[in-house]
Design a protein around this motif. Structure first.
Motif, short mmCIF file in Angstrom:
data_model
loop_
_atom_site.label_atom_id
_atom_site.label_comp_id
_atom_site.label_asym_id
_atom_site.label_seq_id
_atom_site.Cartn_x
_atom_site.Cartn_y
_atom_site.Cartn_z
N GLN A 1 -17.23 4.27 -6.67
CA GLN A 1 -16.40 3.97 -7.84
C GLN A 1 -15.23 3.09 -7.42
O GLN A 1 -14.66 3.26 -6.33
CB GLN A 1 -15.86 5.26 -8.47
N SER A 2 -14.87 2.13 -8.28
CA SER A 2 -13.72 1.26 -8.00
C SER A 2 -12.64 1.46 -9.04
O SER A 2 -12.92 1.83 -10.19
CB SER A 2 -14.15 -0.21 -7.98
N TYR A 3 -11.39 1.23 -8.63
CA TYR A 3 -10.23 1.38 -9.51
C TYR A 3 -9.31 0.18 -9.31
O TYR A 3 -9.03 -0.22 -8.17
CB TYR A 3 -9.46 2.66 -9.17
N LYS B 1 -0.86 6.16 -6.98
CA LYS B 1 -2.08 5.65 -7.61
C LYS B 1 -3.31 6.05 -6.80
O LYS B 1 -4.33 6.46 -7.37
CB LYS B 1 -1.99 4.12 -7.73
N LEU B 2 -3.21 5.95 -5.49
CA LEU B 2 -4.33 6.34 -4.63
C LEU B 2 -4.66 7.82 -4.81
O LEU B 2 -5.84 8.20 -4.90
CB LEU B 2 -3.99 6.06 -3.17
N ILE C 1 0.83 -1.21 0.00
CA ILE C 1 0.00 0.00 0.00
C ILE C 1 0.86 1.26 0.00
O ILE C 1 0.51 2.26 -0.63
CB ILE C 1 -0.97 -0.02 1.20
N LYS C 2 2.01 1.21 0.67
CA LYS C 2 2.94 2.36 0.63
C LYS C 2 3.35 2.67 -0.80
O LYS C 2 3.49 3.83 -1.18
CB LYS C 2 4.18 2.06 1.48
N GLY C 3 3.54 1.63 -1.60
CA GLY C 3 3.94 1.81 -2.99
C GLY C 3 2.80 2.25 -3.89
O GLY C 3 3.04 2.59 -5.06
N LEU C 4 1.58 2.24 -3.38
CA LEU C 4 0.41 2.63 -4.18
C LEU C 4 -0.01 4.08 -3.94
O LEU C 4 -1.05 4.51 -4.45
CB LEU C 4 -0.77 1.72 -3.86
#
Length: 216
Positions: free
Chosen positions: A42-44, A20-21, A14-17
């Protein structure tokens, strides 16, 4: 791989996302501004660069003013030799809920009743219709029901039962990890068993109403 190792890996992923977040949140904010109906959901989909683990990011805004502070849910899917595990982290509590392959086997058999859907689609369908859960500490009645449906040995421990939007789950708590072991549908229960679960179901429905309002 132990559940604690999965816990560690998902938080590292999650740290690497973060980028993207942030990008997804900006896109979601624009969707909320354009919307005339609420809640907006909404989903991604995304994949981590290092380990190639798949994640789905869910944003929900119950009203226009929540466009910058939406409700966030993240689901990761981890492939292991025995099958696919889904992991739902609770970021502010350093907690994860892990759904092992057996959980989705039971979800297919008992809820969807469809052998034609792939395992990955099964996971997507579950979380598309998932609104979290309300749990309670297991007692003798709940434990007896669990063992009757799973035909399991007494050594197979469960420590909590939970009401969800799609049925009732049984699981085990291990420190900062919840393991959701199986799911049953309400129509599998006898009338006297349904009465045991009624309070839990009412608490779940009240939680959903408080969090999301009328989502149905």
């Amino acid at each position: 791989m132990t559940v604690q190792e999965i816990h560690k890996e998902v938080f590292e992923d999650i740290k690497g996302l973060k980028n993207k977040l942030d990008a997804c949140k900006k896109n979601f904010e624009r969707l909320v501004l354009k919307s005339t109906r609420y809640p907006v959901m909404q989903s991604y989909a995304c994949t981590t660069l290092e380990r190639k683990n798949k994640f789905t990011i869910y944003y929900t805004a119950r009203k226009r003013s929540e466009r910058r502070t939406p409700i966030l849910h993240i689901i990761g899917v981890y492939s292991r030799p025995e099958g696919k595990y889904a992991v739902a982290p609770t970021l502010d509590m350093n907690l994860v809920s892990i759904y092992p392959p057996h959980f989705f086997k039971r979800y297919r058999e008992r809820i969807l009743k469809d052998d034609s859907i792939s395992n990955e689609e099964i996971i997507n369908l579950y979380f598309k219709n998932d609104w979290g859960f309300v749990g309670a500490v297991i007692n003798e009645q709940y434990e007896s029901i669990y063992h009757s449906f799973e035909n399991s040995e007494a050594e197979d421990k469960v420590s909590f039962v939970a009401a969800t939007s799609q049925g009732y789950c049984f699981g085990e708590r291990q420190g900062t990890v919840n393991i959701l072991k199986t799911i049953i549908s309400e129509d599998m229960l006898f009338d006297n068993q349904k009465a045991i679960f009624m309070k839990l179901k009412n608490e779940f429905n009240n939680m959903i109403k408080d969090m999301y309002g009328n989502i149905k």
